[in-house]
Design a protein around this motif. Structure first.
Motif, PDB file in Angstrom:
ATOM      1  N   ALA A 187       0.845  -1.207   0.000  1.00 51.47           N
ATOM      2  CA  ALA A 187       0.000   0.000   0.000  1.00 51.47           C
ATOM      3  C   ALA A 187       0.874   1.249   0.000  1.00 51.47           C
ATOM      4  O   ALA A 187       0.543   2.262  -0.641  1.00 51.47           O
ATOM      5  CB  ALA A 187      -0.911  -0.009   1.226  1.00 51.47           C
ATOM      6  N   GLU A 188       2.006   1.171   0.689  1.00 58.33           N
ATOM      7  CA  GLU A 188       2.894   2.334   0.772  1.00 58.33           C
ATOM      8  C   GLU A 188       3.626   2.538  -0.564  1.00 58.33           C
ATOM      9  O   GLU A 188       3.797   3.674  -1.018  1.00 58.33           O
ATOM     10  CB  GLU A 188       3.908   2.143   1.921  1.00 58.33           C
ATOM     11  N   LEU A 189       4.031   1.435  -1.204  1.00 58.23           N
ATOM     12  CA  LEU A 189       4.717   1.572  -2.496  1.00 58.23           C
ATOM     13  C   LEU A 189       3.767   2.146  -3.544  1.00 58.23           C
ATOM     14  O   LEU A 189       4.157   2.915  -4.416  1.00 58.23           O
ATOM     15  CB  LEU A 189       5.291   0.221  -2.941  1.00 58.23           C
ATOM     16  N   CYS A 190       2.490   1.784  -3.416  1.00 56.40           N
ATOM     17  CA  CYS A 190       1.473   2.337  -4.315  1.00 56.40           C
ATOM     18  C   CYS A 190       1.319   3.840  -4.053  1.00 56.40           C
ATOM     19  O   CYS A 190       1.279   4.660  -4.976  1.00 56.40           O
ATOM     20  CB  CYS A 190       0.154   1.585  -4.098  1.00 56.40           C
ATOM     21  N   LEU A 191       1.280   4.206  -2.762  1.00 60.61           N
ATOM     22  CA  LEU A 191       1.142   5.625  -2.400  1.00 60.61           C
ATOM     23  C   LEU A 191       2.329   6.440  -2.909  1.00 60.61           C
ATOM     24  O   LEU A 191       2.159   7.571  -3.384  1.00 60.61           O
ATOM     25  CB  LEU A 191       1.026   5.749  -0.871  1.00 60.61           C
ATOM     26  N   LEU A 192       3.526   5.847  -2.833  1.00 60.18           N
ATOM     27  CA  LEU A 192       4.726   6.544  -3.312  1.00 60.18           C
ATOM     28  C   LEU A 192       4.534   6.972  -4.772  1.00 60.18           C
ATOM     29  O   LEU A 192       4.811   8.120  -5.141  1.00 60.18           O
ATOM     30  CB  LEU A 192       5.940   5.606  -3.180  1.00 60.18           C
ATOM     31  N   ASP A 193       4.027   6.061  -5.585  1.00 59.38           N
ATOM     32  CA  ASP A 193       3.831   6.366  -7.010  1.00 59.38           C
ATOM     33  C   ASP A 193       2.755   7.434  -7.223  1.00 59.38           C
ATOM     34  O   ASP A 193       2.839   8.228  -8.154  1.00 59.38           O
ATOM     35  CB  ASP A 193       3.446   5.087  -7.772  1.00 59.38           C
ATOM     36  N   ILE A 194       1.740   7.437  -6.363  1.00 61.10           N
ATOM     37  CA  ILE A 194       0.681   8.451  -6.515  1.00 61.10           C
ATOM     38  C   ILE A 194       1.206   9.811  -6.054  1.00 61.10           C
ATOM     39  O   ILE A 194       1.032  10.826  -6.735  1.00 61.10           O
ATOM     40  CB  ILE A 194      -0.573   8.043  -5.700  1.00 61.10           C
ATOM     41  N   ALA A 195       1.893   9.819  -4.905  1.00 57.62           N
ATOM     42  CA  ALA A 195       2.398  11.080  -4.350  1.00 57.62           C
ATOM     43  C   ALA A 195       3.420  11.728  -5.291  1.00 57.62           C
ATOM     44  O   ALA A 195       3.506  12.954  -5.378  1.00 57.62           O
ATOM     45  CB  ALA A 195       3.006  10.829  -2.978  1.00 57.62           C
ATOM     46  N   MET A 196       4.161  10.879  -6.014  1.00 50.46           N
ATOM     47  CA  MET A 196       5.169  11.375  -6.957  1.00 50.46           C
ATOM     48  C   MET A 196       4.535  12.329  -7.957  1.00 50.46           C
ATOM     49  O   MET A 196       5.120  13.318  -8.364  1.00 50.46           O
ATOM     50  CB  MET A 196       5.757  10.171  -7.685  1.00 50.46           C
ATOM     51  N   CYS A 197       3.322  12.005  -8.359  1.00 54.40           N
ATOM     52  CA  CYS A 197       2.575  12.813  -9.321  1.00 54.40           C
ATOM     53  C   CYS A 197       2.208  14.180  -8.762  1.00 54.40           C
ATOM     54  O   CYS A 197       1.898  15.092  -9.513  1.00 54.40           O
ATOM     55  CB  CYS A 197       1.245  12.116  -9.558  1.00 54.40           C
ATOM     56  N   HIS A 198       2.144  14.285  -7.432  1.00 54.94           N
ATOM     57  CA  HIS A 198       1.701  15.532  -6.785  1.00 54.94           C
ATOM     58  C   HIS A 198       2.868  16.194  -6.051  1.00 54.94           C
ATOM     59  O   HIS A 198       2.653  17.060  -5.206  1.00 54.94           O
ATOM     60  CB  HIS A 198       0.544  15.230  -5.816  1.00 54.94           C
ATOM     61  N   ARG A 199       4.091  15.745  -6.381  1.00 53.48           N
ATOM     62  CA  ARG A 199       5.297  16.260  -5.726  1.00 53.48           C
ATOM     63  C   ARG A 199       5.305  17.791  -5.739  1.00 53.48           C
ATOM     64  O   ARG A 199       4.971  18.401  -6.741  1.00 53.48           O
ATOM     65  CB  ARG A 199       6.506  15.745  -6.513  1.00 53.48           C
ATOM     66  N   GLY A 200       5.642  18.380  -4.600  1.00 56.44           N
ATOM     67  CA  GLY A 200       5.668  19.850  -4.540  1.00 56.44           C
ATOM     68  C   GLY A 200       4.341  20.410  -4.093  1.00 56.44           C
ATOM     69  O   GLY A 200       4.242  21.565  -3.673  1.00 56.44           O
ATOM     70  N   GLN A 201       3.291  19.614  -4.187  1.00 60.81           N
ATOM     71  CA  GLN A 201       1.949  20.099  -3.836  1.00 60.81           C
ATOM     72  C   GLN A 201       1.277  19.183  -2.830  1.00 60.81           C
ATOM     73  O   GLN A 201       0.068  19.216  -2.675  1.00 60.81           O
ATOM     74  CB  GLN A 201       1.099  20.116  -5.091  1.00 60.81           C
ATOM     75  N   CYS A 202       2.075  18.309  -2.222  1.00 63.33           N
ATOM     76  CA  CYS A 202       1.460  17.386  -1.276  1.00 63.33           C
ATOM     77  C   CYS A 202       2.363  17.172  -0.068  1.00 63.33           C
ATOM     78  O   CYS A 202       3.551  17.517  -0.104  1.00 63.33           O
ATOM     79  CB  CYS A 202       1.169  16.040  -1.947  1.00 63.33           C
ATOM     80  N   LEU A 203       1.761  16.625   0.957  1.00 61.90           N
ATOM     81  CA  LEU A 203       2.538  16.223   2.136  1.00 61.90           C
ATOM     82  C   LEU A 203       2.074  14.807   2.488  1.00 61.90           C
ATOM     83  O   LEU A 203       0.867  14.529   2.452  1.00 61.90           O
ATOM     84  CB  LEU A 203       2.243  17.169   3.309  1.00 61.90           C
ATOM     85  N   VAL A 204       3.032  13.937   2.811  1.00 62.69           N
ATOM     86  CA  VAL A 204       2.644  12.608   3.304  1.00 62.69           C
ATOM     87  C   VAL A 204       2.844  12.607   4.819  1.00 62.69           C
ATOM     88  O   VAL A 204       3.962  12.803   5.311  1.00 62.69           O
ATOM     89  CB  VAL A 204       3.481  11.488   2.651  1.00 62.69           C
TER      90      VAL A 204
END
Ligand code: UDP
Ligand code: GLC
Length: 385
Positions: A15-32
């Motif tokens: 689930a975390e590896l999946c989140l990494l790929d999604i968050a990558m798309c929002h890099r600079g505009q997101c916080l995990v």
């Protein structure tokens, strides 16, 4: 779109590896926001994704916990929720990636008024969850504007448990296709280093946990010919030390010391899969999605998977791999022997599987699906301009 992602784990599970790929798309505009520190934080930082550890101690509620354990954790949750409420005011939406993140995210969303999205990586059945946890998850998820299910199997179980069918949409995990270029040299070197030349190598890639069924492969291996060996890649991520001991004793008991290697957690899964003659997936209960199955397909390595849950959506038996009854040792041993004795058929199946996986699980396409759902369902932005 500014997103506050929440995940309870400091460890890099699927689930975390999946989140990494999604968050990558929002890099600079997101916080995990993570509820514990660990290797997953490092992974996010290495990929320049902003991350904050929101809790000092891991929350002591497990999938099978009772309502009493849940109540006890409330004291731990209060400061965490306050932090998330405060943070969420700087973001457009709260995206909960795990069950405990859903609890925190749902309450914070109620207070701050930010919309809630829940990424459902689990099959909400009694096989996996206590009835209390199942009911709580469904009640909270029904407050979300959007639930993203990682497979039809997860979606169906969610609806059967009382989840709102209107809000739940299936988005499969996506994969970086360019990372799967074949590298024969690297595979050769790995086989040499691990002293596996001349062997028929089966790879099992999963955290060590009873429901992932490493014991099933060990038992099957004892029915296979002597030159068949197994390599287990993965660690006990969530404290399953008893199971690790059990596997070690099973290896001794079956006399398999020379035919089994445990490599622990590895970050070079792709070349390791490419080195294998066969990848086997042996979950004894329904796998919600099964990233390792798709990864093996993308590597061009034949795969046998346990016939339940998400695996049924990934593999067409006899066409793009083989499906066997979960926990059935003899069926698995027969399927391994079939694959070993019919290498031309296995290669053709693996090639077909690779094309199918490239077509269906391209990360770019999957990220577009997520982005569209987030905009249209969670933020309710109309696409007609
Ligand atoms: N994995 C890894 N190193 C290991 C074992 C597994 O990076 O030593 C990865 C594997 O490649 C896959 C993920 O962990 O991407 C496991 O995801 P899966 O959906 O198969 O199972 P989960 O553990 O999430 O239930
Ligand atoms: C969970 C599930 C696994 C799935 C992964 C990514 O960890 O156990 O089956 O592949 O999430 O969605």
């Amino acid at each position: 779109m500014k997103i506050l992602f929440l995940d309870q784990s400091g460890k890099p599970g699927g689930a975390e590896l999946c989140l990494l790929d999604i968050a990558m798309c929002h890099r600079g505009q997101c916080l995990v926001g993570l509820f514990e520190d660990g290797a997953f934080r490092q992974l996010l930082e290495e990929n320049q994704i902003a991350v904050q550890i929101l809790s000092q101690a891991a929350i002591g509620v497990r999938k099978q916990s009772s309502w009493l354990a849940g109540l006890k954790s409330v004291r731990q949750l209060a400061p965490l929720i306050a932090k998330v409420v405060h943070l969420s005011r700087q973001y457009d939406l709260i995206y909960a990636n795990t069950q405990k993140a859903l609890v925190v995210g749902a309450i914070a969303s109620l207070v701050s008024g930010r919309p809630l999205v829940y990424h459902l990586h689990d099959i909400l059945s009694l096989e996996h969850f206590s009835s209390t946890n199942q009911r709580l998850a469904v009640a909270l998820a029904n407050r979300a504007r959007l639930v993203i299910a990682n497979s039809q199997a997860s979606r169906t179980a969610f609806i059967e448990a009382g989840g709102n069918p209107e809000t739940v949409h299936v988005v499969y995990n996506g994969f970086h296709l360019q990372q799967y270029q074949e590298n024969h040299n690297q595979a050769k070197i790995l086989r040499l280093t691990l002293e596996l030349q001349e062997k028929f190598v089966i790879g099992h890639f999963s955290r060590l946990s009873p429901w992932k069924g490493q014991h099933v492969l060990l038992e099957a291996l004892s029915h296979c010919s002597e030159n068949v060996v197994a390599v287990f890649v993965g660690d006990a991520l969530f404290g399953e030390q008893d199971y690790v001991q059990q596997l070690q004793s099973q290896v001794d008991h079956l006399g398999l010391r020379d035919r089994v290697t445990f490599l622990g957690f590895r970050s070079d899964v792709i070349p390791l899969m490419q080195m294998c003659d066969l990848v086997v997936h042996t979950s004894t209960v329904a796998e919600p999605f099964g990233r390792v199955i798709v990864e093996a397909m993308l590597c061009g390595t034949p795969v046998i998977a346990a016939k339940a849950g998400g695996a049924l959506e990934l593999v067409e038996s006899g066409e793009t791999g083989w499906l066997v009854t979960p926990g059935d040792v003899h069926e698995l041993a027969d399927a391994i022997a079939h694959c070993q004795q019919n290498s031309t058929e296995a290669a053709a199946i693996a090639q077909r599987a690779q094309h199918e996986a490239q077509r269906r699980f391209n990360l770019d396409t999957i990220n577009q699906q997520s982005a569209h759902l987030l905009a249209s369902k969670a933020l309710k932005i109309s696409s007609s301009k």
